[in-house]
Design an enzyme around this catalytic site. Structure first.
Site, PDB file in Angstrom:
ATOM      1  N   TYR A   1     -16.029 133.277 -19.884  1.00 23.81           N
ATOM      2  CA  TYR A   1     -15.001 133.729 -18.943  1.00 23.81           C
ATOM      3  C   TYR A   1     -15.112 135.243 -18.715  1.00 23.81           C
ATOM      4  O   TYR A   1     -15.077 135.719 -17.574  1.00 23.81           O
ATOM      5  CB  TYR A   1     -13.617 133.350 -19.490  1.00 23.81           C
ATOM      6  CG  TYR A   1     -12.482 133.918 -18.685  1.00 23.81           C
ATOM      7  CD1 TYR A   1     -12.127 133.359 -17.460  1.00 23.81           C
ATOM      8  CD2 TYR A   1     -11.780 135.036 -19.131  1.00 23.81           C
ATOM      9  CE1 TYR A   1     -11.097 133.910 -16.702  1.00 23.81           C
ATOM     10  CE2 TYR A   1     -10.755 135.582 -18.378  1.00 23.81           C
ATOM     11  CZ  TYR A   1     -10.413 135.013 -17.173  1.00 23.81           C
ATOM     12  OH  TYR A   1      -9.407 135.557 -16.418  1.00 23.81           O
TER      13      TYR A   1
ATOM     14  N   LYS B   1     -13.326 133.018 -10.075  1.00 24.97           N
ATOM     15  CA  LYS B   1     -12.669 131.731 -10.358  1.00 24.97           C
ATOM     16  C   LYS B   1     -12.859 130.740  -9.215  1.00 24.97           C
ATOM     17  O   LYS B   1     -12.822 129.519  -9.426  1.00 24.97           O
ATOM     18  CB  LYS B   1     -11.176 131.960 -10.644  1.00 24.97           C
ATOM     19  CG  LYS B   1     -10.955 132.777 -11.924  1.00 24.97           C
ATOM     20  CD  LYS B   1      -9.516 133.250 -12.095  1.00 24.97           C
ATOM     21  CE  LYS B   1      -9.396 134.114 -13.358  1.00 24.97           C
ATOM     22  NZ  LYS B   1      -8.082 134.735 -13.513  1.00 24.97           N
TER      23      LYS B   1
ATOM     24  N   VAL C   1      -8.750 141.849 -10.026  1.00 23.52           N
ATOM     25  CA  VAL C   1      -8.196 143.160 -10.406  1.00 23.52           C
ATOM     26  C   VAL C   1      -9.198 144.309 -10.240  1.00 23.52           C
ATOM     27  O   VAL C   1      -8.829 145.466 -10.416  1.00 23.52           O
ATOM     28  CB  VAL C   1      -7.607 143.170 -11.842  1.00 23.52           C
ATOM     29  CG1 VAL C   1      -6.391 142.279 -11.942  1.00 23.52           C
ATOM     30  CG2 VAL C   1      -8.648 142.834 -12.874  1.00 23.52           C
TER      31      VAL C   1
ATOM     32  N   TYR D   1      -1.734 134.818  -6.819  1.00 22.43           N
ATOM     33  CA  TYR D   1      -0.729 134.730  -7.885  1.00 22.43           C
ATOM     34  C   TYR D   1       0.690 134.726  -7.342  1.00 22.43           C
ATOM     35  O   TYR D   1       0.986 134.030  -6.388  1.00 22.43           O
ATOM     36  CB  TYR D   1      -0.963 135.853  -8.918  1.00 22.43           C
ATOM     37  CG  TYR D   1      -2.405 135.929  -9.310  1.00 22.43           C
ATOM     38  CD1 TYR D   1      -2.976 134.904 -10.033  1.00 22.43           C
ATOM     39  CD2 TYR D   1      -3.225 136.971  -8.893  1.00 22.43           C
ATOM     40  CE1 TYR D   1      -4.321 134.930 -10.361  1.00 22.43           C
ATOM     41  CE2 TYR D   1      -4.566 137.008  -9.219  1.00 22.43           C
ATOM     42  CZ  TYR D   1      -5.099 135.978  -9.949  1.00 22.43           C
ATOM     43  OH  TYR D   1      -6.407 135.994 -10.267  1.00 22.43           O
TER      44      TYR D   1
HETATM   45  O1  DON Z   1      -8.576 137.819 -17.328  1.00 22.15           O
HETATM   46  C1  DON Z   1      -8.548 138.974 -16.960  1.00 22.15           C
HETATM   47  O2  DON Z   1      -7.705 139.732 -17.377  1.00 22.15           O
HETATM   48  C2  DON Z   1      -9.544 139.501 -15.966  1.00 22.15           C
HETATM   49  N1  DON Z   1     -10.831 139.393 -16.446  1.00 22.15           N
HETATM   50  C3  DON Z   1      -9.429 138.851 -14.620  1.00 22.15           C
HETATM   51  C4  DON Z   1      -8.146 139.163 -14.040  1.00 22.15           C
HETATM   52  C5  DON Z   1      -8.067 139.180 -12.585  1.00 22.15           C
HETATM   53  O3  DON Z   1      -8.904 139.629 -11.835  1.00 22.15           O
HETATM   54  C6  DON Z   1      -6.797 138.690 -12.103  1.00 22.15           C
HETATM   55  N2  DON Z   1      -6.639 139.023 -10.744  1.00 22.15           N
HETATM   56  N3  DON Z   1      -6.008 139.526 -10.008  1.00 22.15           N
END
Ligand code: DON
Length: 301
Positions: free
Chosen positions: A186, A64, A255, A237
């Site tokens: 995305y 992002k 994540v 976050y």
């Molecule tokens: O949108 C999602 O669920 C994942 N592809 C990305 C989430 C993510 O890495 C959030 N981060 N901590």
């Protein structure tokens, strides 16, 4: 610096089993929590790594940062008409504020905001995921950086919450492209795979006030400052306050267990430890960055 990164890797090894590897995307769930990597890429060219720093992992939400930087490089400041830049204080995939805020996401690093940024990048380039991949290849110097198609498909199969958010954004007129195309781009950008070394090198433009690997400006200095500011306030976050308190640097987590942090004027750091704490940030990774700013004194504060 090599002594510092070796010392940090040894220090955080006992923490690798604290937390949980993300399993809501099934193909991420199989990664061993015993991995740990750290890489420091210096603005003047030195690169120092320890542990699993050359093992690729899913960069997830760290992507992002690069989609936002690309949109700002094309569009200057106009994305801020469609996305706020305030910390949300909510989990990365929360939708509760989106309706109250009439379809304007709180910031570009929660999922709702990242979907709007990806939508804009899709309009600007025709292929948002490929343009993020192109930037990462160019800045890391590694032409093999690519999307893990299995992870992208797994995200799409389990992406009900992101799909709900994209439809809600569309209902408020805050998407320019069809929902399915935005989601496809995305999921692919989140599924890009990189190692700590490549990701630290690719992030260096944010430590060099916007100057790209080839020595030419990619972002203006004030845009680079703004991306770093949004990383500091929104990059981890609902743990952004805790991250600023412990680490004191702009940072962005994913994540997959990776975190990128920037010391403006000096270096970019990537850490990777797959087990996550309750806010979706790597437990060992945050501890490593905490140690890094303690040992070097290189916090922005
Ligand atoms: O949108 C999602 O669920 C994942 N592809 C990305 C989430 C993510 O890495 C959030 N981060 N901590």
């Amino acid at each position: 610096m090599q002594g510092i990164v070796d010392g940090i890797a040894a220090h955080v090894a006992p923490l690798c089993r604290q937390g949980q590897v993300a399993s809501y995307i099934p193909s991420l769930g199989g990664v061993s929590p015993d991995n740990f990597g750290i890489c420091v890429a210096m603005a003047d060219g030195g690169v120092y790594g320890a542990g699993d720093w050359q093992v690729p992992f899913s960069i997830q939400s760290i992507s992002k940062v690069f989609s936002l930087a690309l949109v700002m490089s094309y569009d200057y400041d106009s994305i801020w008409k469609r996305v706020f830049r305030e910390p949300s204080g909510t989990p990365f995939n929360s939708m509760v504020q989106l309706e109250a805020d009439h379809g304007i996401p709180r910031n570009p690093f929660i999922n709702a905001g990242a979907l709007v940024v990806t939508d804009r990048l899709l309009t600007l380039t025709g292929d948002a995921a490929a343009s993020v991949r192109g930037l990462l290849r160019q800045e890391s110097g590694n032409p093999a950086v690519d999307v893990d198609a299995v992870v992208a498909a797994s995200e799409a199969d389990h992406g009900h919450r992101n799909a709900s958010m994209a439809h809600l954004l569309a209902s408020y007129g805050n998407l320019e492209n069809p929902v399915d195309e935005v989601l496809d781009n995305y999921f692919k950008q989140c599924a890009l795979e990189m190692c700590c070394e490549d990701l630290a090198k690719a992030s260096l433009f944010l430590a060099r006030h916007g100057v790209a690997a080839g020595g030419t400006p990619f972002l203006a200095p004030n845009q680079s400052k703004r991306v770093n500011a949004v990383m500091l306030t929104c990059g981890t976050y609902d743990a952004a306050g805790e991250f600023a308190y412990r680490v004191g640097l702009p940072g962005k987590s994913g994540v997959g267990g990776g975190i990128v942090a920037i010391v403006p004027g000096r270096c970019a750091i990537t850490v990777w430890g797959p087990a996550l704490g309750p806010n979706g940030n790597s437990v060992a990774g945050i501890a490593a960055l905490d140690e890094f700013t303690t040992r070097t004194g290189w916090s922005i504060f």
